[in-house]
Motif scaffolding. Structure first.
Motif, PDB file in Angstrom:
ATOM      1  N   VAL A 168       0.917  11.302  15.604  1.00 42.55           N
ATOM      2  CA  VAL A 168       1.895  11.169  14.516  1.00 42.55           C
ATOM      3  C   VAL A 168       1.169  11.273  13.180  1.00 42.55           C
ATOM      4  CG1 VAL A 168       3.569   9.640  13.427  1.00 42.55           C
ATOM      5  CG2 VAL A 168       3.409   9.734  15.925  1.00 42.55           C
ATOM      6  N   PRO A 169       1.638  12.133  12.263  1.00 42.60           N
ATOM      7  CA  PRO A 169       0.980  12.275  10.955  1.00 42.60           C
ATOM      8  C   PRO A 169       0.920  10.951  10.193  1.00 42.60           C
ATOM      9  CG  PRO A 169       2.515  14.080  11.303  1.00 42.60           C
ATOM     10  CD  PRO A 169       2.750  13.096  12.422  1.00 42.60           C
ATOM     11  N   ALA A 170      -0.113  10.800   9.383  1.00 43.88           N
ATOM     12  CA  ALA A 170      -0.272   9.597   8.568  1.00 43.88           C
ATOM     13  C   ALA A 170       0.896   9.427   7.603  1.00 43.88           C
ATOM     14  CB  ALA A 170      -1.592   9.667   7.802  1.00 43.88           C
ATOM     15  N   PHE A 171       1.476  10.557   7.139  1.00 39.58           N
ATOM     16  CA  PHE A 171       2.604  10.489   6.208  1.00 39.58           C
ATOM     17  C   PHE A 171       3.758   9.713   6.835  1.00 39.58           C
ATOM     18  CE2 PHE A 171       6.599  11.909   4.395  1.00 39.58           C
ATOM     19  CZ  PHE A 171       6.351  11.854   3.029  1.00 39.58           C
TER      20      PHE A 171
ATOM     21  N   ASP B 287       8.575  18.673   5.642  1.00 44.28           N
ATOM     22  CA  ASP B 287       8.827  18.888   7.067  1.00 44.28           C
ATOM     23  C   ASP B 287       8.255  17.704   7.852  1.00 44.28           C
ATOM     24  OD1 ASP B 287       9.173  19.716   9.638  1.00 44.28           O
ATOM     25  OD2 ASP B 287       8.290  21.707   9.366  1.00 44.28           O
ATOM     26  N   MET B 288       9.151  16.880   8.389  1.00 40.22           N
ATOM     27  CA  MET B 288       8.730  15.700   9.137  1.00 40.22           C
ATOM     28  C   MET B 288       8.943  15.864  10.646  1.00 40.22           C
ATOM     29  SD  MET B 288       9.663  12.417   6.741  1.00 40.22           S
ATOM     30  CE  MET B 288       8.689  11.345   7.803  1.00 40.22           C
TER      31      MET B 288
ATOM     32  N   THR C 147       1.690   5.804  -7.521  1.00 38.09           N
ATOM     33  CA  THR C 147       0.978   7.040  -7.829  1.00 38.09           C
ATOM     34  C   THR C 147       1.696   8.221  -7.206  1.00 38.09           C
ATOM     35  OG1 THR C 147      -1.169   8.171  -7.718  1.00 38.09           O
ATOM     36  CG2 THR C 147      -0.507   6.911  -5.786  1.00 38.09           C
ATOM     37  N   PHE C 148       1.483   9.414  -7.754  1.00 37.28           N
ATOM     38  CA  PHE C 148       2.022  10.642  -7.166  1.00 37.28           C
ATOM     39  C   PHE C 148       1.035  11.144  -6.126  1.00 37.28           C
ATOM     40  CE2 PHE C 148       2.191  15.288  -7.004  1.00 37.28           C
ATOM     41  CZ  PHE C 148       3.524  15.478  -6.681  1.00 37.28           C
ATOM     42  N   ASP C 149       1.524  11.338  -4.891  1.00 41.91           N
ATOM     43  CA  ASP C 149       0.607  11.716  -3.815  1.00 41.91           C
ATOM     44  C   ASP C 149       1.067  12.908  -2.988  1.00 41.91           C
ATOM     45  OD1 ASP C 149       2.768  10.581  -2.538  1.00 41.91           O
ATOM     46  OD2 ASP C 149       1.556   9.490  -1.064  1.00 41.91           O
ATOM     47  N   LEU C 150       2.148  13.566  -3.396  1.00 42.97           N
ATOM     48  CA  LEU C 150       2.713  14.623  -2.571  1.00 42.97           C
ATOM     49  C   LEU C 150       1.901  15.915  -2.575  1.00 42.97           C
ATOM     50  CD1 LEU C 150       6.525  14.111  -3.254  1.00 42.97           C
ATOM     51  CD2 LEU C 150       5.214  13.477  -1.227  1.00 42.97           C
ATOM     52  N   ASP C 151       0.851  15.958  -3.388  1.00 48.10           N
ATOM     53  CA  ASP C 151      -0.051  17.115  -3.345  1.00 48.10           C
ATOM     54  C   ASP C 151      -1.229  16.858  -2.411  1.00 48.10           C
ATOM     55  OD1 ASP C 151      -1.197  15.169  -4.875  1.00 48.10           O
ATOM     56  OD2 ASP C 151      -1.606  16.436  -6.612  1.00 48.10           O
ATOM     57  N   ASP C 152      -1.199  15.719  -1.684  1.00 42.57           N
ATOM     58  CA  ASP C 152      -2.323  15.390  -0.811  1.00 42.57           C
ATOM     59  C   ASP C 152      -1.833  14.612   0.409  1.00 42.57           C
ATOM     60  OD1 ASP C 152      -4.918  15.142   0.130  1.00 42.57           O
ATOM     61  OD2 ASP C 152      -5.286  13.296  -0.995  1.00 42.57           O
ATOM     62  N   VAL C 153      -0.942  15.227   1.191  1.00 43.40           N
ATOM     63  CA  VAL C 153      -0.431  14.604   2.407  1.00 43.40           C
ATOM     64  C   VAL C 153      -0.633  15.556   3.583  1.00 43.40           C
ATOM     65  CG1 VAL C 153       1.253  13.134   1.233  1.00 43.40           C
ATOM     66  CG2 VAL C 153       1.899  15.457   1.891  1.00 43.40           C
ATOM     67  N   ASP C 154      -0.509  15.024   4.792  1.00 43.68           N
ATOM     68  CA  ASP C 154      -0.825  15.817   5.981  1.00 43.68           C
ATOM     69  C   ASP C 154       0.405  16.428   6.657  1.00 43.68           C
ATOM     70  OD1 ASP C 154       0.185  13.402   6.810  1.00 43.68           O
ATOM     71  OD2 ASP C 154      -1.258  13.097   8.436  1.00 43.68           O
TER      72      ASP C 154
END
Length: 442
Positions: free
Chosen positions: A207-210, A193-194, A162-169
């Motif tokens: 640490v972010p969930a991403f 930005d990681m 699935t595409f999820d890059l519009d809903d990450v932290d």
């Protein structure tokens, strides 16, 4: 009309040392020497004399054993890079000067995380220690290095479905703008930005969930590349987005450049490591530099790290000319395709002549046909079915079979202006004639 010429040049350095190297020059024949002298003089060399100066195609045809290195020189020259020198050989035996490299390329192996079954999720490590240091570690002094990821949305979606890059932290920005960003939303490249939040190095809860999801599911899948730099996200975005759609020299249609693809880390960036202009183009920008690019290899077992040499950080200026893709930039990908085509040809020959080649591995067959096939391509043969026959002849009649005709007819046919089909027909007829039993004299 200017074109690529190849010659052997003899140079003298200010300290009296004398050197010899091949040189590719984009020029008219009459301006070959002057163009070369203008290139070597600022580097402390005086041109003593030249030999064997020929058009590139003619030179390659006459020096078939040198095809790979000569081909690389030829592909490097164009109107924007008029001279390319090969490795310099000192007139003193066994002394060679290697061209300066502006990138350090290193592959790092690291131990994966151990099985953490039974450990509460809040106490589990989210990344292997060595990998964490490479991607997020900080210098002992100097500015803080930030970490960014350019990810291919299509490849990421292939992993999780699935595409999820519009809903990450974490902060995310598409490298496309406007309509293209909307229409190609699920297949575009994205900058993420990681950079680890303050105190997250020691506290996994910060640490972010991403990050945790990426290293659990996406590491080892070649979905993108990491960038280490001191620059802000907006600066990195502005720098790299200009490489997504690039003009191609001599053509109207621009090229979509997937520089986050593993082929660029494996083939392209090592290819440009000695090319100062190209390194500056990719790694330098007014106000900041890209300190390193990193990507997973071998299914995530190793990391390739490409680091900008510090000598450029303080001396280079951002190139002023617009960037365009040339044959030089495409050369490593062309060589990769050629290598794959040769491997396919070797496999086909092994299968086509099982008895004759039963004691030959595909690797051995490839090594035997490589030079003959390059030579035949230089003669104008392109169709695989023709190259298959020509490669077979080189195996059974000798790698230079076209030069073994006492009358010289085979070689003449190869060099003739006939079409590929007509050349092949003429070669077949001549080979049949040479192979036919000779009648006894009456």
């Amino acid at each position: 009309m200017r074109t690529a010429w190849i010659g052997v040049c003899h140079l003298r350095q200010a300290d009296g040392g004398e050197y010899r190297c091949q040189a590719a020059v984009w020029a008219h024949y009459e301006s070959f020497r002057a163009t070369l002298e203008a290139h070597v003089a600022p580097r402390g060399y005086t041109l003593i004399w030249l030999e064997d100066v020929l058009p590139a195609a003619h030179y390659i045809s006459d020096h078939t054993s040198q095809h790979p290195q000569v081909g690389a020189l030829v592909q490097a020259v164009h109107s924007g890079n008029t001279v390319e020198l090969g490795p310099m050989q000192s007139m003193r035996p066994h002394e060679t000067i290697q061209p300066e490299s502006y990138l350090t390329i290193e592959d790092h192996a690291f131990a994966p995380l151990p099985d953490q079954t039974g450990i509460p999720f809040w106490d589990r490590d989210w990344i292997a220690p060595e990998l964490k240091e490479l991607l997020f570690g900080q210098p002992e002094d100097g500015q803080k290095l930030r970490t960014y990821l350019i990810v291919d949305a299509t490849l990421r979606k292939n992993v999780i479905g699935t595409f999820d890059l519009d809903d990450v932290d974490v902060p995310v920005q598409c490298l496309f703008k406007g309509t293209a960003a909307e229409e190609l939303k699920e297949s575009a490249p994205y900058l993420i930005d990681m950079t680890l939040p303050d105190d997250a190095w020691d506290d996994g809860g910060l640490v972010p969930a991403f990050h945790k999801s990426f290293f659990a599911k996406h590491w080892g899948q070649n979905t993108g590349i990491f960038i280490r730099t001191t620059a802000r996200m907006s600066e990195v975005w502005g720098h790299f987005r200009k490489f997504t759609l690039v003009p191609r020299a001599g053509q109207r249609t621009p090229i979509f450049v997937r520089f986050w693809d593993e082929q660029y880390m494996r083939l392209y960036f090592p290819h440009i490591a000695n090319n100062r202009e190209r390194v500056e183009r990719w790694f330098m920008r007014d106000g900041f530099c890209v300190h390193a690019l990193l990507a997973d290899q071998d299914g995530g077992k190793t990391v390739r790290e490409i680091v900008l040499q510090h000598t450029l950080v303080y001396t280079a200026n951002t190139p002023s000319k617009p960037f365009e893709i040339t044959e030089y930039d495409l050369a490593p990908f062309s060589r990769e395709r050629e290598r794959k085509d040769l491997w396919t040809l070797a496999e086909a020959l092994k299968k086509g002549f099982p008895k004759d080649l039963k004691n030959y591995s595909e690797e051995t067959i490839l090594s035997l046909i490589e030079d003959p096939v390059h030579r035949m391509v230089g003669y104008g043969f392109r169709q695989q079915k023709h190259l298959y026959i020509l490669a077979a002849w080189s195996l059974f009649f000798g790698q230079s079979f076209e030069h073994k005709d006492p009358s010289g007819r085979l070689s003449d046919i190869c060099k003739s202006p006939l079409s590929e089909i007509d050349k092949m027909s003429a070669l077949k007829a001549r080979m049949e004639h040479l192979s036919a039993p000779k009648r006894a004299a009456s």
